[in-house]
Design an enzyme around this catalytic site. Structure first.
Site, PDB file in Angstrom:
ATOM      1  N   HIS A   3       0.837  -1.203   0.000  1.00 51.33           N
ATOM      2  CA  HIS A   3       0.000   0.000   0.000  1.00 51.33           C
ATOM      3  C   HIS A   3       0.868   1.249   0.000  1.00 51.33           C
ATOM      4  CE1 HIS A   3      -3.822  -2.019   1.870  1.00 51.33           C
ATOM      5  NE2 HIS A   3      -3.466  -2.561   0.717  1.00 51.33           N
ATOM      6  N   TYR A  56      -9.187   4.764   7.944  1.00 52.31           N
ATOM      7  CA  TYR A  56      -9.375   5.104   9.361  1.00 52.31           C
ATOM      8  C   TYR A  56     -10.542   6.098   9.387  1.00 52.31           C
ATOM      9  CZ  TYR A  56      -4.873   2.991  10.600  1.00 52.31           C
ATOM     10  OH  TYR A  56      -3.840   2.099  10.819  1.00 52.31           O
ATOM     11  N   PRO A 101      -3.441  -0.450  18.914  1.00 47.92           N
ATOM     12  CA  PRO A 101      -3.053  -0.818  17.544  1.00 47.92           C
ATOM     13  C   PRO A 101      -3.369   0.268  16.498  1.00 47.92           C
ATOM     14  CG  PRO A 101      -4.932  -2.117  18.273  1.00 47.92           C
ATOM     15  CD  PRO A 101      -4.512  -1.294  19.420  1.00 47.92           C
ATOM     16  N   LYS A 136       1.841  -0.516  15.329  1.00 50.34           N
ATOM     17  CA  LYS A 136       3.243  -0.519  15.741  1.00 50.34           C
ATOM     18  C   LYS A 136       3.726  -1.824  16.387  1.00 50.34           C
ATOM     19  CE  LYS A 136       4.186   3.283  14.097  1.00 50.34           C
ATOM     20  NZ  LYS A 136       4.502   2.915  12.716  1.00 50.34           N
ATOM     21  N   TYR A 177       4.024   6.513  10.432  1.00 50.39           N
ATOM     22  CA  TYR A 177       3.223   5.326  10.148  1.00 50.39           C
ATOM     23  C   TYR A 177       4.036   4.295   9.352  1.00 50.39           C
ATOM     24  CZ  TYR A 177      -1.017   2.653   9.144  1.00 50.39           C
ATOM     25  OH  TYR A 177      -1.985   1.654   9.084  1.00 50.39           O
TER      26      TYR A 177
HETATM   27  P1  FAS Z   1       3.889 -12.175  21.228  1.00 50.15           P
HETATM   28  O1  FAS Z   1       2.850 -11.999  22.290  1.00 50.15           O
HETATM   29  O2  FAS Z   1       3.484 -12.167  19.802  1.00 50.15           O
HETATM   30  O3  FAS Z   1       4.677 -13.546  21.457  1.00 50.15           O
HETATM   31  C1  FAS Z   1       5.000 -13.993  22.759  1.00 50.15           C
HETATM   32  C2  FAS Z   1       5.070 -15.516  22.714  1.00 50.15           C
HETATM   33  O4  FAS Z   1       5.556 -15.979  23.977  1.00 50.15           O
HETATM   34  C3  FAS Z   1       3.707 -16.158  22.493  1.00 50.15           C
HETATM   35  O5  FAS Z   1       3.768 -17.078  21.424  1.00 50.15           O
HETATM   36  C4  FAS Z   1       3.431 -16.843  23.829  1.00 50.15           C
HETATM   37  O6  FAS Z   1       2.714 -18.058  23.644  1.00 50.15           O
HETATM   38  C5  FAS Z   1       4.828 -17.110  24.346  1.00 50.15           C
HETATM   39  N1  FAS Z   1       4.922 -17.232  25.800  1.00 50.15           N
HETATM   40  C6  FAS Z   1       4.317 -16.475  26.745  1.00 50.15           C
HETATM   41  N2  FAS Z   1       4.667 -16.889  27.989  1.00 50.15           N
HETATM   42  C7  FAS Z   1       5.553 -17.931  27.821  1.00 50.15           C
HETATM   43  C8  FAS Z   1       6.272 -18.779  28.710  1.00 50.15           C
HETATM   44  N3  FAS Z   1       6.169 -18.655  30.030  1.00 50.15           N
HETATM   45  N4  FAS Z   1       7.078 -19.734  28.185  1.00 50.15           N
HETATM   46  C9  FAS Z   1       7.198 -19.880  26.838  1.00 50.15           C
HETATM   47  N5  FAS Z   1       6.532 -19.107  25.932  1.00 50.15           N
HETATM   48  C10 FAS Z   1       5.716 -18.143  26.428  1.00 50.15           C
HETATM   49  N6  FAS Z   1      -0.331  -5.055  16.827  1.00 50.15           N
HETATM   50  C11 FAS Z   1      -0.506  -4.322  15.711  1.00 50.15           C
HETATM   51  O7  FAS Z   1       0.430  -3.653  15.284  1.00 50.15           O
HETATM   52  N7  FAS Z   1      -1.712  -4.319  15.053  1.00 50.15           N
HETATM   53  C12 FAS Z   1      -2.779  -5.049  15.508  1.00 50.15           C
HETATM   54  O8  FAS Z   1      -3.854  -5.033  14.912  1.00 50.15           O
HETATM   55  C13 FAS Z   1      -2.632  -5.836  16.671  1.00 50.15           C
HETATM   56  N8  FAS Z   1      -3.664  -6.599  17.119  1.00 50.15           N
HETATM   57  C14 FAS Z   1      -3.488  -7.331  18.262  1.00 50.15           C
HETATM   58  C15 FAS Z   1      -4.544  -8.121  18.767  1.00 50.15           C
HETATM   59  C16 FAS Z   1      -4.377  -8.864  19.939  1.00 50.15           C
HETATM   60  C17 FAS Z   1      -5.514  -9.707  20.467  1.00 50.15           C
HETATM   61  C18 FAS Z   1      -3.138  -8.830  20.626  1.00 50.15           C
HETATM   62  C19 FAS Z   1      -2.943  -9.606  21.912  1.00 50.15           C
HETATM   63  C20 FAS Z   1      -2.081  -8.068  20.127  1.00 50.15           C
HETATM   64  C21 FAS Z   1      -2.255  -7.317  18.937  1.00 50.15           C
HETATM   65  N9  FAS Z   1      -1.210  -6.551  18.415  1.00 50.15           N
HETATM   66  C22 FAS Z   1      -1.371  -5.798  17.304  1.00 50.15           C
HETATM   67  C23 FAS Z   1       0.070  -6.534  19.043  1.00 50.15           C
HETATM   68  C24 FAS Z   1       0.846  -7.748  18.583  1.00 50.15           C
HETATM   69  O9  FAS Z   1       0.940  -7.791  17.192  1.00 50.15           O
HETATM   70  C25 FAS Z   1       2.183  -7.688  19.276  1.00 50.15           C
HETATM   71  O10 FAS Z   1       2.751  -6.393  19.189  1.00 50.15           O
HETATM   72  C26 FAS Z   1       3.176  -8.707  18.762  1.00 50.15           C
HETATM   73  O11 FAS Z   1       2.600  -9.971  18.819  1.00 50.15           O
HETATM   74  C27 FAS Z   1       4.437  -8.598  19.635  1.00 50.15           C
HETATM   75  O12 FAS Z   1       5.235  -9.690  19.358  1.00 50.15           O
HETATM   76  P2  FAS Z   1       6.069 -10.405  20.546  1.00 50.15           P
HETATM   77  O13 FAS Z   1       6.715  -9.347  21.373  1.00 50.15           O
HETATM   78  O14 FAS Z   1       6.893 -11.434  19.876  1.00 50.15           O
HETATM   79  O15 FAS Z   1       4.980 -11.057  21.521  1.00 50.15           O
HETATM   80  C1  PHB Z   2      -4.874  -4.825  10.795  1.00 48.32           C
HETATM   81  O1  PHB Z   2      -5.063  -5.752  11.604  1.00 48.32           O
HETATM   82  O2  PHB Z   2      -4.948  -4.982   9.549  1.00 48.32           O
HETATM   83  C2  PHB Z   2      -4.523  -3.450  11.332  1.00 48.32           C
HETATM   84  C3  PHB Z   2      -4.732  -3.193  12.686  1.00 48.32           C
HETATM   85  C4  PHB Z   2      -4.424  -1.941  13.189  1.00 48.32           C
HETATM   86  C5  PHB Z   2      -3.922  -0.959  12.315  1.00 48.32           C
HETATM   87  C6  PHB Z   2      -3.704  -1.238  10.980  1.00 48.32           C
HETATM   88  C7  PHB Z   2      -4.010  -2.493  10.476  1.00 48.32           C
HETATM   89  O3  PHB Z   2      -3.640   0.290  12.808  1.00 48.32           O
END
Ligand code: FAS
Ligand code: PHB
Length: 388
Positions: free
Chosen positions: A72, A200, A290, A294, A382
């Site tokens: 995009h 948005y 979100p 980021k 962004y």
């Molecule tokens: P993660 O949480 O991805 O990974 C951590 C890992 O550690 C997991 O696989 C977990 O199972 C494991 N773990 C935890 N405890 C443990 C233990 N004791 N032993 C072993 N393993 C363990 N970000 C965006 O930018 N846009 C979004 O739309 C967005 N939507 C999201 C929706 C939800 C529901 C959530 C929860 C987060 C969202 N995020 C979003 C944020 C998300 O993308 C995070 O920033 C990203 O997963 C961060 O990656 P990690 O730091 O690797 O953590």
């Molecule tokens: C997405 O899940 O596609 C997403 C979520 C939050 C944003 C942008 C994209 O700000």
């Protein structure tokens, strides 16, 4: 078991770190509490900044990303029935890529295993010992047994609900936090996206985000109460509300809803992001709304800095970059926090807002729509601030 770097968590942070360390000839073991199938189907983030896309390609995990990722040039702001394009490519020469986090995780796991990396699934880390000593030990449960992974350094990549941050003694960390009085109801819908770029939407009924995952798969979000029950939102109600908040700025197609969930909104940063031999990276150290897309990108940035610091340590015996790890990450983390807060306060309705606040939001959007300087500032944040 013994390795140089014990990594807790096989999310974007832990997987990318293991690959970056492997490239430096540094051994690591990734411990993941969930199954491979579980982590590869978890729907979360969806957007890669330009530099994160380039990193995935450079590390060798970009083949499917380049084939299936949706490139995009910018985003659109919807307000009062009008659509305002913020053109990143024209303003700052950068693009963003829509590619689901679960696909990134799949690609990183496949690449790491293909290169002989070590990931233990269904291996839950239960304790971190020796963080202040000459070496550390991660206790973990695997195959019904309690086992130990001895390592020089522990990378806490276990997300916001992991065990790494709590392993740091009381009084060491400063926690910076703010809550938001709303959440996002998110759905995955088998329908063509409402637009060829993200929208948005600012509306008096509340914020809405129109994103996508593929030409036939839409990712849609609605501002809702923080404790909203998704069951109170039948599909028809969701689409009606999305259409209302899109305000006629483009057509929205309905489709079968494959996933429905509510995500709460919080900004949290802990300082420092390190303690003795433990280094926090990604969501274990910081989370943000979100709205600025980021989360996954910040996780990658942290582990790029950590892998560089560890390479200097193992190759040249230098500890300066490791000592500065937290400061290096936090400079970028706080700029991402600021931007996530900016996008969130710009576009959402707040229960305690005043008529002045609403007019100020409208003026902010008008300024973005009409000013190259304002839209350039949004574009550079962004699409991703430079790592250096
Ligand atoms: P993660 O949480 O991805 O990974 C951590 C890992 O550690 C997991 O696989 C977990 O199972 C494991 N773990 C935890 N405890 C443990 C233990 N004791 N032993 C072993 N393993 C363990 N970000 C965006 O930018 N846009 C979004 O739309 C967005 N939507 C999201 C929706 C939800 C529901 C959530 C929860 C987060 C969202 N995020 C979003 C944020 C998300 O993308 C995070 O920033 C990203 O997963 C961060 O990656 P990690 O730091 O690797 O953590
Ligand atoms: C997405 O899940 O596609 C997403 C979520 C939050 C944003 C942008 C994209 O700000």
């Amino acid at each position: 078991m013994r390795t140089q770097v014990g990594i807790v968590g096989a999310g974007p942070a832990g997987l990318m770190l293991s690959l970056l360390l492997q490239r430096e000839g540094i051994s690591s073991v990734v411990l993941e509490s969930r199954s491979r199938a579980y982590v590869e189907q978890r729907v979360r983030a969806g957007l890669l900044e330009q530099w994160a896309r380039d990193l995935l390609i450079e590390i060798g995990a970009g083949e499917r990303l380049q084939r299936e990722g949706l490139v995009h040039d910018g985003i659109r702001l919807s307000c009062g029935g009008a659509l305002h394009h913020i053109d990143f490519r024209r303003l700052v020469g950068r693009i963003v890529t829509i590619y689901d986090q679960k696909e990134v995780v799949k690609d990183l796991i496949a690449l790491l295993l293909d290169r002989g990396g070590q990931i233990l699934f269904e291996a839950e880390a239960t304790a971190l010992d020796g963080l202040g000593g000459s070496s550390s030990v991660i206790a973990f449960r695997h195959g019904g047994e309690t086992r130990a992974l001895a390592c020089d350094v522990v990378a806490g990549c276990d997300g916001f609900h992991g065990i790494s941050r709590p392993a740091i003694p009381d009084g060491v960390l400063t926690v910076y936090e703010r809550g938001y009085p709303f959440g996002w109801l998110g759905i995955l819908s088998e329908s063509p996206p409402a637009s060829d770029e993200l929208i948005y939407a600012y509306h008096e009924r509340g914020f809405a985000l129109f994103s996508m995952r593929a030409p036939s798969l839409s990712r849609l979000y609605l501002q809702c109460d923080p404790d909203e029950d998704p069951a109170r939102w039948p599909d028809a109600r969701i689409f009606d509300e999305l259409r209302a908040r899109l305000g006629g700025s483009c057509a929205l197609a309905e489709g079968r809803v494959l996933q429905k969930s509510v995500t709460p909104m919080r900004s949290v940063v802990v300082e420092p992001m390190q303690h003795g031999r433990l280094f926090l990276a990604g969501d274990s150290a910081h989370i943000q709304p979100p709205t600025g897309a980021k989360g996954m990108n910040l996780a990658f940035a942290d582990v790029v800095f950590l892998s560089r610091a560890l390479a200097l340590h193992y190759r040249h015996g230098r500890t300066d970059a490791l000592d500065a790890y937290s400061r290096t990450c936090l400079d970028r983390v706080w700029k991402a926090q600021r931007f996530s807060w900016f996008m969130t306060q710009l576009l959402h309705r707040f229960p305690d807002e005043t008529a002045f606040d609403r007019r100020r939001q409208l003026a902010d959007i008008a300024y973005l729509a009409g000013s190259v300087a304002a839209s350039t500032a949004l574009a550079e944040n962004y699409s991703g601030l430079p790592l250096e």
